[in-house]
Design a protein around this motif. Structure first.
Motif, mmCIF file in Angstrom:
data_model
loop_
_atom_site.group_PDB
_atom_site.id
_atom_site.type_symbol
_atom_site.label_atom_id
_atom_site.label_comp_id
_atom_site.label_asym_id
_atom_site.label_seq_id
_atom_site.Cartn_x
_atom_site.Cartn_y
_atom_site.Cartn_z
ATOM 1 N N THR A 234 -0.951 -2.241 4.081
ATOM 2 C CA THR A 234 0.234 -2.959 3.594
ATOM 3 C C THR A 234 -0.168 -4.068 2.618
ATOM 4 O O THR A 234 0.159 -4.008 1.434
ATOM 5 C CB THR A 234 1.048 -3.537 4.762
ATOM 6 N N ALA A 235 -0.893 -5.093 3.085
ATOM 7 C CA ALA A 235 -1.238 -6.221 2.208
ATOM 8 C C ALA A 235 -2.214 -5.806 1.105
ATOM 9 O O ALA A 235 -1.919 -5.934 -0.086
ATOM 10 C CB ALA A 235 -1.822 -7.358 3.040
ATOM 11 N N ALA A 236 -3.394 -5.308 1.495
ATOM 12 C CA ALA A 236 -4.404 -4.939 0.503
ATOM 13 C C ALA A 236 -3.920 -3.801 -0.390
ATOM 14 O O ALA A 236 -4.089 -3.834 -1.617
ATOM 15 C CB ALA A 236 -5.698 -4.542 1.212
ATOM 16 N N ALA A 237 -3.302 -2.788 0.227
ATOM 17 C CA ALA A 237 -2.833 -1.641 -0.561
ATOM 18 C C ALA A 237 -1.691 -2.037 -1.490
ATOM 19 O O ALA A 237 -1.588 -1.518 -2.610
ATOM 20 C CB ALA A 237 -2.391 -0.518 0.370
ATOM 21 N N ASN A 238 -0.841 -2.954 -1.048
ATOM 22 C CA ASN A 238 0.255 -3.387 -1.911
ATOM 23 C C ASN A 238 -0.275 -4.111 -3.145
ATOM 24 O O ASN A 238 0.241 -3.942 -4.258
ATOM 25 C CB ASN A 238 1.197 -4.315 -1.139
ATOM 26 N N PHE A 239 -1.336 -4.909 -2.969
ATOM 27 C CA PHE A 239 -1.960 -5.588 -4.111
ATOM 28 C C PHE A 239 -2.541 -4.567 -5.090
ATOM 29 O O PHE A 239 -2.368 -4.688 -6.312
ATOM 30 C CB PHE A 239 -3.041 -6.545 -3.631
ATOM 31 N N LEU A 240 -3.230 -3.549 -4.568
ATOM 32 C CA LEU A 240 -3.782 -2.511 -5.439
ATOM 33 C C LEU A 240 -2.670 -1.750 -6.143
ATOM 34 O O LEU A 240 -2.774 -1.429 -7.340
ATOM 35 C CB LEU A 240 -4.641 -1.537 -4.629
ATOM 36 N N ARG A 241 -1.599 -1.440 -5.429
ATOM 37 C CA ARG A 241 -0.474 -0.718 -6.027
ATOM 38 C C ARG A 241 0.136 -1.511 -7.177
ATOM 39 O O ARG A 241 0.410 -0.966 -8.248
ATOM 40 C CB ARG A 241 0.588 -0.421 -4.962
ATOM 41 N N VAL A 242 0.347 -2.806 -6.955
ATOM 42 C CA VAL A 242 0.883 -3.670 -8.012
ATOM 43 C C VAL A 242 -0.050 -3.663 -9.214
ATOM 44 O O VAL A 242 0.393 -3.545 -10.371
ATOM 45 C CB VAL A 242 1.086 -5.100 -7.483
ATOM 46 N N THR A 243 -1.343 -3.769 -8.965
ATOM 47 C CA THR A 243 -2.322 -3.816 -10.058
ATOM 48 C C THR A 243 -2.320 -2.521 -10.860
ATOM 49 O O THR A 243 -2.334 -2.547 -12.100
ATOM 50 C CB THR A 243 -3.732 -4.080 -9.499
ATOM 51 N N VAL A 244 -2.281 -1.380 -10.176
ATOM 52 C CA VAL A 244 -2.284 -0.084 -10.868
ATOM 53 C C VAL A 244 -1.023 0.081 -11.708
ATOM 54 O O VAL A 244 -1.083 0.481 -12.881
ATOM 55 C CB VAL A 244 -2.420 1.072 -9.864
ATOM 56 N N ILE A 245 0.125 -0.218 -11.140
ATOM 57 C CA ILE A 245 1.381 -0.047 -11.865
ATOM 58 C C ILE A 245 1.442 -0.956 -13.082
ATOM 59 O O ILE A 245 1.864 -0.544 -14.170
ATOM 60 C CB ILE A 245 2.588 -0.307 -10.935
ATOM 61 N N ARG A 246 0.973 -2.202 -12.915
ATOM 62 C CA ARG A 246 1.052 -3.167 -14.008
ATOM 63 C C ARG A 246 0.061 -2.869 -15.130
ATOM 64 O O ARG A 246 0.264 -3.299 -16.257
ATOM 65 C CB ARG A 246 0.810 -4.577 -13.467
ATOM 66 N N THR A 247 -1.029 -2.158 -14.836
ATOM 67 C CA THR A 247 -2.028 -1.872 -15.865
ATOM 68 C C THR A 247 -1.972 -0.435 -16.350
ATOM 69 O O THR A 247 -1.935 -0.174 -17.546
ATOM 70 C CB THR A 247 -3.447 -2.185 -15.342
ATOM 71 N N ALA A 248 -1.980 0.519 -15.407
ATOM 72 C CA ALA A 248 -2.053 1.935 -15.778
ATOM 73 C C ALA A 248 -0.691 2.613 -15.831
ATOM 74 O O ALA A 248 -0.573 3.711 -16.382
ATOM 75 C CB ALA A 248 -2.964 2.683 -14.806
ATOM 76 N N GLY A 249 0.339 1.990 -15.247
ATOM 77 C CA GLY A 249 1.685 2.541 -15.342
ATOM 78 C C GLY A 249 2.137 3.271 -14.090
ATOM 79 O O GLY A 249 1.325 3.719 -13.276
#
Length: 310
Positions: A234-249
């Motif tokens: 939840t916490a760690a994966a949500n941060f990674l998800r935000v990062t991927v969406i914001r950079t790679a789409g």
């Protein structure tokens, strides 16, 4: 204005980590559900993740937007917080009571097919091409092959149709939240992850009270499992998800949904001794072929950069 998505080796690594993490979450969730009800499990993991991220965010200065956001941006943030965690968690928790696990798995794989048309019209640089469409369809076919007939079996439950609608709606929520997240102005990823989890907690905790009443008194083992679910998927994966969406789409991020069933099956084989389905190899080939075809341009650019003289 959002920038054109940039897919790098780091993007691929983050998507692989997310797929592995969420693929193993199903096993841990089954253990947690022996000691707590579904809505309170969702509330517990989201609440723990939100509190943890809030401490980290404040310790790092509590920055969010570079410029003062407009009212529309805050409205988008509220929608993303609802659609990225709270609403789909509740829909899945309710829907999976009446549908097969196979149907739920196919529903989650359909996130990619939801994102494709939305991103085509709403996200710069995410055009819907024949190669990308074919790749995602092949990957989706791979998931269907892996899950097999279990995706189409009937449970006989009176609310099965409503349960299927709930699972499909959860997939649509994930797709909508990904596109909305990509369209936000420049924002700190840790701050964004924290605020979205706080919004989700504000929604899911009252919902759990209304639907399931006061939470049961969990055992120490259940509390440890909830803490793990809140920390890692939840916490760690949500941060990674935000990062991927914001950079790679959002389209690239949706590739995770094709890999999760593979990891889920492999962990069942390795950790629980479950038999390997005969369709595993074919499904793996189809999913990898679909991912490769849909991301052919990004892979070619990435390898070209790696081969360029330094």
């Amino acid at each position: 204005m959002t920038q054109t998505p940039e897919i790098t080796g780091k993007s691929w690594a983050m998507v692989a980590i997310l797929a592995f993490t969420w693929g193993g979450t199903f096993l841990v969730t089954e253990l947690a559900l022996t000691g707590i009800t579904p809505f309170w499990l969702a509330a517990g993991r989201i609440g723990f993740a939100a509190a943890l991220m809030l401490v980290i965010w404040l310790a790092m200065g509590g920055r969010l937007f570079s410029d003062a956001p407009c009212r529309r941006t805050w409205g988008a943030m509220a929608a993303i917080g609802a659609f990225s965690s709270a609403i789909p968690f509740m829909l899945l928790a309710w829907g999976q009571q009446y549908v097969t696990s196979g149907f739920a798995g196919v529903s989650m794989a359909s996130v990619a097919l939801t994102v494709l048309p939305l991103a085509h019209f709403l996200v710069p640089g995410e055009r819907l091409t024949w190669r990308r469409t074919a790749g995602f369809l092949i990957g989706f076919a791979g998931v269907c092959v892996l899950i097999g007939g279990r995706a189409f079996e009937s449970t006989g439950a009176g609310l099965e149709t409503a349960g299927r609608v709930a699972c499909i709606s959860a997939a649509c929520c994930y797709g909508i939240s990904s596109v909305l997240m990509r369209r936000l102005p420049k924002v700190d990823p840790i701050g964004l992850s924290t605020v979205l989890l706080l919004i989700a907690a504000v929604i899911v905790v009252p919902a759990a009270l209304i639907v399931e009443g006061l939470p049961p008194l969990p055992s120490a083992q259940t509390l440890l499992i909830i803490a793990f679910l809140g920390l890692v998927p939840t916490a760690a994966a949500n941060f990674l998800r935000v990062t991927v969406i914001r950079t790679a789409g959002p389209v690239f991020m949706s590739l995770t949904n094709y890999q999760v069933p593979i990891w889920s099956v492999l962990m069942g084989i390795l950790l629980l001794g479950e038999p390997a389905p005969p369709s595993l190899l074919l499904a793996l080939v189809l999913i990898l072929a679909g991912v490769g075809l849909s991301q052919y341009g990004a892979l070619r650019r990435m390898f070209a950069r790696n081969r360029a003289p330094q």
